[in-house]
Design an enzyme around this catalytic site. Structure first.
Site, PDB file in Angstrom:
ATOM      1  N   LYS A 251     -31.554 -19.914  11.981  1.00  0.00           N
ATOM      2  CA  LYS A 251     -32.024 -18.461  12.167  1.00  0.00           C
ATOM      3  C   LYS A 251     -33.486 -18.428  12.241  1.00  0.00           C
ATOM      4  O   LYS A 251     -34.076 -19.199  11.616  1.00  0.00           O
ATOM      5  CB  LYS A 251     -31.607 -17.978  10.599  1.00  0.00           C
ATOM      6  CG  LYS A 251     -32.277 -16.444  10.325  1.00  0.00           C
ATOM      7  CD  LYS A 251     -31.774 -16.073   8.802  1.00  0.00           C
ATOM      8  CE  LYS A 251     -32.453 -14.522   8.812  1.00  0.00           C
ATOM      9  NZ  LYS A 251     -32.499 -14.240   7.249  1.00  0.00           N
ATOM     10  N   ASP A 256     -38.906 -10.432   8.577  1.00  0.00           N
ATOM     11  CA  ASP A 256     -37.758  -9.629   8.179  1.00  0.00           C
ATOM     12  C   ASP A 256     -38.196  -8.552   7.169  1.00  0.00           C
ATOM     13  O   ASP A 256     -38.426  -8.836   6.008  1.00  0.00           O
ATOM     14  CB  ASP A 256     -36.608 -10.447   7.570  1.00  0.00           C
ATOM     15  CG  ASP A 256     -35.464  -9.591   6.921  1.00  0.00           C
ATOM     16  OD1 ASP A 256     -35.184  -8.525   7.321  1.00  0.00           O
ATOM     17  OD2 ASP A 256     -34.926 -10.324   6.239  1.00  0.00           O
ATOM     18  N   LYS A 263     -37.170  -3.584   3.047  1.00  0.00           N
ATOM     19  CA  LYS A 263     -37.207  -4.258   1.679  1.00  0.00           C
ATOM     20  C   LYS A 263     -38.477  -3.613   0.877  1.00  0.00           C
ATOM     21  O   LYS A 263     -39.381  -2.784   1.452  1.00  0.00           O
ATOM     22  CB  LYS A 263     -37.766  -5.533   2.013  1.00  0.00           C
ATOM     23  CG  LYS A 263     -36.414  -6.405   2.687  1.00  0.00           C
ATOM     24  CD  LYS A 263     -37.037  -7.883   2.829  1.00  0.00           C
ATOM     25  CE  LYS A 263     -35.726  -8.735   3.373  1.00  0.00           C
ATOM     26  NZ  LYS A 263     -34.978  -8.812   2.428  1.00  0.00           N
ATOM     27  N   ASP A 274     -38.596 -16.272   7.383  1.00  0.00           N
ATOM     28  CA  ASP A 274     -37.362 -15.943   7.566  1.00  0.00           C
ATOM     29  C   ASP A 274     -36.846 -16.745   8.797  1.00  0.00           C
ATOM     30  O   ASP A 274     -35.682 -16.650   9.270  1.00  0.00           O
ATOM     31  CB  ASP A 274     -36.929 -14.761   7.576  1.00  0.00           C
ATOM     32  CG  ASP A 274     -35.616 -14.242   7.071  1.00  0.00           C
ATOM     33  OD1 ASP A 274     -35.172 -15.191   6.432  1.00  0.00           O
ATOM     34  OD2 ASP A 274     -35.393 -13.125   7.491  1.00  0.00           O
ATOM     35  N   ASP A 333     -30.658  -5.024   6.535  1.00  0.00           N
ATOM     36  CA  ASP A 333     -31.330  -6.230   5.949  1.00  0.00           C
ATOM     37  C   ASP A 333     -30.457  -7.348   5.852  1.00  0.00           C
ATOM     38  O   ASP A 333     -30.793  -8.387   5.722  1.00  0.00           O
ATOM     39  CB  ASP A 333     -31.687  -5.787   4.723  1.00  0.00           C
ATOM     40  CG  ASP A 333     -32.901  -6.660   3.928  1.00  0.00           C
ATOM     41  OD1 ASP A 333     -33.356  -7.473   5.003  1.00  0.00           O
ATOM     42  OD2 ASP A 333     -33.024  -6.630   3.144  1.00  0.00           O
ATOM     43  N   GLU A 335     -29.530  -9.143   8.531  1.00  0.00           N
ATOM     44  CA  GLU A 335     -29.708  -9.263   9.893  1.00  0.00           C
ATOM     45  C   GLU A 335     -29.315 -10.672  10.218  1.00  0.00           C
ATOM     46  O   GLU A 335     -29.004 -11.083  11.560  1.00  0.00           O
ATOM     47  CB  GLU A 335     -30.904  -8.804  10.247  1.00  0.00           C
ATOM     48  CG  GLU A 335     -32.053  -9.880   9.917  1.00  0.00           C
ATOM     49  CD  GLU A 335     -32.271 -10.166   8.738  1.00  0.00           C
ATOM     50  OE1 GLU A 335     -32.028  -9.724   7.676  1.00  0.00           O
ATOM     51  OE2 GLU A 335     -33.019 -11.304   8.437  1.00  0.00           O
ATOM     52  N   ARG A 337     -27.062 -13.045   9.679  1.00  0.00           N
ATOM     53  CA  ARG A 337     -25.706 -13.143   9.952  1.00  0.00           C
ATOM     54  C   ARG A 337     -25.183 -12.362  11.134  1.00  0.00           C
ATOM     55  O   ARG A 337     -24.370 -12.917  12.089  1.00  0.00           O
ATOM     56  CB  ARG A 337     -24.647 -12.651   8.838  1.00  0.00           C
ATOM     57  CG  ARG A 337     -24.620 -11.308   8.634  1.00  0.00           C
ATOM     58  CD  ARG A 337     -24.290 -11.105   7.252  1.00  0.00           C
ATOM     59  NE  ARG A 337     -25.041 -11.201   6.193  1.00  0.00           N
ATOM     60  CZ  ARG A 337     -24.746 -10.745   4.701  1.00  0.00           C
ATOM     61  NH1 ARG A 337     -23.564 -10.506   4.463  1.00  0.00           N
ATOM     62  NH2 ARG A 337     -25.785 -11.029   3.981  1.00  0.00           N
TER      63      ARG A 337
HETATM   64  N1  BES Z   1     -34.117 -13.142   4.669  1.00  0.00           N
HETATM   65  C1  BES Z   1     -33.291 -12.334   3.624  1.00  0.00           C
HETATM   66  C2  BES Z   1     -32.662 -13.321   2.543  1.00  0.00           C
HETATM   67  C3  BES Z   1     -33.829 -13.573   1.687  1.00  0.00           C
HETATM   68  C4  BES Z   1     -34.040 -12.791   0.615  1.00  0.00           C
HETATM   69  C5  BES Z   1     -34.353 -14.814   1.644  1.00  0.00           C
HETATM   70  C6  BES Z   1     -35.190 -13.234  -0.214  1.00  0.00           C
HETATM   71  C7  BES Z   1     -35.045 -15.442   0.680  1.00  0.00           C
HETATM   72  C8  BES Z   1     -35.498 -14.500  -0.312  1.00  0.00           C
HETATM   73  C9  BES Z   1     -32.049 -11.689   4.341  1.00  0.00           C
HETATM   74  O1  BES Z   1     -32.249 -11.286   5.750  1.00  0.00           O
HETATM   75  C10 BES Z   1     -31.482 -10.678   3.519  1.00  0.00           C
HETATM   76  O2  BES Z   1     -32.383  -9.781   3.439  1.00  0.00           O
HETATM   77  N2  BES Z   1     -30.484 -10.683   2.921  1.00  0.00           N
HETATM   78  C11 BES Z   1     -29.888  -9.573   1.827  1.00  0.00           C
HETATM   79  C12 BES Z   1     -28.546  -9.621   2.170  1.00  0.00           C
HETATM   80  C13 BES Z   1     -27.989  -8.233   1.598  1.00  0.00           C
HETATM   81  C14 BES Z   1     -28.484  -6.904   2.308  1.00  0.00           C
HETATM   82  C15 BES Z   1     -26.757  -8.224   1.632  1.00  0.00           C
HETATM   83  C16 BES Z   1     -30.449 -10.050   0.495  1.00  0.00           C
HETATM   84  O3  BES Z   1     -30.060 -11.011   0.239  1.00  0.00           O
HETATM   85  O4  BES Z   1     -30.750  -9.115  -0.264  1.00  0.00           O
HETATM   86 ZN    ZN Z   2     -33.313 -12.103   6.702  1.00  0.00          ZN
HETATM   87 MN    MN Z   3     -32.755  -9.516   5.890  1.00  0.00          MN
END
Ligand code: BES
Ligand code: ZN
Ligand code: MN
Length: 501
Positions: A251, A256, A263, A274, A333, A335, A337
């Site tokens: 990835k 992000d 966020k 990220d 968010d 993104e 996947r």
């Molecule tokens: N890059 C983030 C995941 C992440 C969050 C990694 C905090 C490390 C620390 C990812 O893109 C994301 O934002 N995932 C969301 C998914 C949700 C919207 C279903 C998440 O984990 O909040």
């Molecule tokens: Zn992310």
């Molecule tokens: Mn994200």
């Protein structure tokens, strides 16, 4: 930093000229002749050297020694983990500008796993990030000599450990860089630079080529940013063309923000990390070109920035992925996947023997496993077992998580083939279930490194994980026939078999 495997043991360690001599003390300690062994025996007897891993006893200009500083470092029962703790504590303790040359030895005959752990720990404890500092503090330690009584038998493990350090440090460098110093274009340049190394090739696709491939999901994420996307294809050709490759998918979200599903501000800076999955792929390739195992590996990196903008994707938008499946983007968010699914479809063309994606995918994985183990998801038991074992042997741990179909219920939607998010519950698993829909044509595993790729707080910085895990996995693979790709792989396989039997 320069590593060297030298021929010296406990008896001759006292005559090693260096700025710091680190003696890793293992329990049980067998007293022998010589100034150093006697000193260790006395310290243990006096109760000054507890056998708790990481405990240190230090001396300055000890009489009879050629070193300036002497550090006795306890490594408990002698597990690789305890050796790592001992060496890490000792190197941190002597980390001053005056200490440039370090020597490390063990109180009993060294094992391969100790040498690997010592090399990794010395590198880890002396690492400094410098790229965006105006007056970079240089890494003070310039050389580390590992002393063992019979270097020949440990050479393969030593070489692997040093190559792994180079890979880990490349991964740290790119993950640590702020997003304005690590854009998709710059990441692609880093991959191109790797192609100057032996056996590595690199091809970089831009927005037009990605559009032609039909990567509508990947493109959707990138469209909110003024930084153009890049799709990076790395190849390591170490075996005959006919041998099917392992594909690593990293990835590569260089920042992000969450997009329109933005966020919160606190800690948002950490979303520069990220692209740690992508950085780990770069690191693995760096190490492969050094070790030259007889395998083929492909690295795929979908690189883009996730930004809110007038052109950005909106919650509810439906896009068509390269696989033909339509996706309702309920949360911009989620993104990671969306960029990975198109890379997984692209991976099909290599007829891979296995595909492993590596991603800082979900905050839910951080909640589930913290910073100790990465999340491992796979429907293929053999692949899961190989990756789990590689995590144990490299001390770069992971833990298998479930993939029951019931977890995919929440991804159902009235407006597309699949939604990109389910509810809050089981978020790391539902993300993996989404990816699994695009990974039906090959053995597949997913590593969620959201908790393990970097540290927060005072020690904020990339860890370089899971370069160690991936390398151990790749080196242990059968090279077309039954023999592992590399000498260390053979040794490690034997270890695992002994442990299992
Ligand atoms: N890059 C983030 C995941 C992440 C969050 C990694 C905090 C490390 C620390 C990812 O893109 C994301 O934002 N995932 C969301 C998914 C949700 C919207 C279903 C998440 O984990 O909040
Ligand atoms: Zn992310
Ligand atoms: Mn994200």
């Amino acid at each position: 930093m320069n590593f060297e495997l030298k021929n010296f043991d406990l008896a001759s360690a006292a005559s090693q000229a260096c700025d710091a001599l680190i003696v890793v003390v293992l329990d049980p300690f067998k007293p022998e002749k010589g100034i150093l062994a006697e000193l260790v025996a006395q310290a243990i007897q006096a109760g000054d050297l507890q056998t708790k891993p990481g405990k240190l006893l230090q001396a300055y200009r000890p009489a009879g020694f050629a070193c300036t500083r002497l550090v006795l470092a306890c490594a408990g029962d002698g597990s690789a983990k305890h050796v790592r703790q001992a060496v890490g504590a000792a190197v941190s303790a002597v980390k001053t500008p005056a200490v440039k040359r370090v020597a490390i030895c063990f109180t009993s005959a060294a094992k391969a796993a100790w040498v690997s752990a010592a090399v990794a720990a010395a590198a880890e404890a002396s690492y400094v990030y410098t790229t965006t500092k105006s007056k970079p503090e240089a890494r003070s330690i310039v050389s580390v000599a590992i002393g063992v009584p019979a270097p020949d038998g440990l050479k393969a493990a030593f070489d692997c450990a040093v190559a792994c350090v180079h890979g880990v440090e490349l991964a740290k460098e790119w993950a640590n860089r702020p997003a304005n110093h690590a854009t998709p274009v710059l990441l692609a340049q880093a991959a191109k630079a790797l192609a100057k190394l032996p056996k590595i090739k690199c091809e970089v696709l831009g927005p037009n080529q990605v559009a032609k491939l039909g990567m509508g999901s990947f493109m959707a994420v990138a469209q909110g940013s003024s930084e153009p996307l890049r799709f990076i294809v790395l190849r390591y050709d170490g075996a005959a063309k006919a041998q099917t490759p392992v594909v690593l998918v990293g990835k590569g979200i260089t920042f992000d923000t969450g997009g329109i599903s933005i966020k919160p501000a606190p800690e948002m800076d950490e979303m520069k990390f990220d692209m740690s999955g992508a950085a780990s792929v770069l690191g693995v390739f760096r190490a492969l070109s050094e070790l030259k195992p007889t395998i083929n590996v492909v690295g795929l990196i979908p690189a883009a920035e996730n930004m809110p903008d007038g052109r950005a994707i909106k919650p509810g938008d439906v896009v068509t992925s390269m696989s033909g499946q339509t996706i309702e983007i309920l949360n911009t968010d989620a993104e990671g996947r969306l960029v990975l699914c198109d890379a997984l479809t692209y991976a099909e063309r290599f007829k891979p023997r296995a595909v492993i994606d590596i991603a800082t995918l979900t905050g839910a994985c951080v909640v589930a496993l913290g910073g100790v183990r990465s999340g491992l998801f796979s429907s293929n038991d053999a692949l899961a077992a190989q990756l789990h074992a590689a995590g144990e042997s490299s001390l770069d741990l992971c833990w298998r998580m479930p993939l029951d179909d019931d977890y995919a219920e929440g991804l159902k939607t009235n407006f597309a083939d699949v939604a990109n998010v389910a509810g809050r519950a089981g978020g790391a698993v539902t993300a993996a279930k989404f990816l699994q829909r695009f990974a039906g044509k090959f053995p597949w595993a997913h590593l969620d490194i959201a908790g393990t790729a970097w540290k927060s707080g005072a020690a904020k910085g990339a860890t370089g994980r899971p370069v160690g895990l991936l390398l151990d996995y790749l080196l242990a693979l059968p090279a077309g026939t039954a023999a592992p790709a590399n000498a260390l792989g053979r040794a490690k396989n034997a270890q695992v078999q002994r442990a299992a039997g």
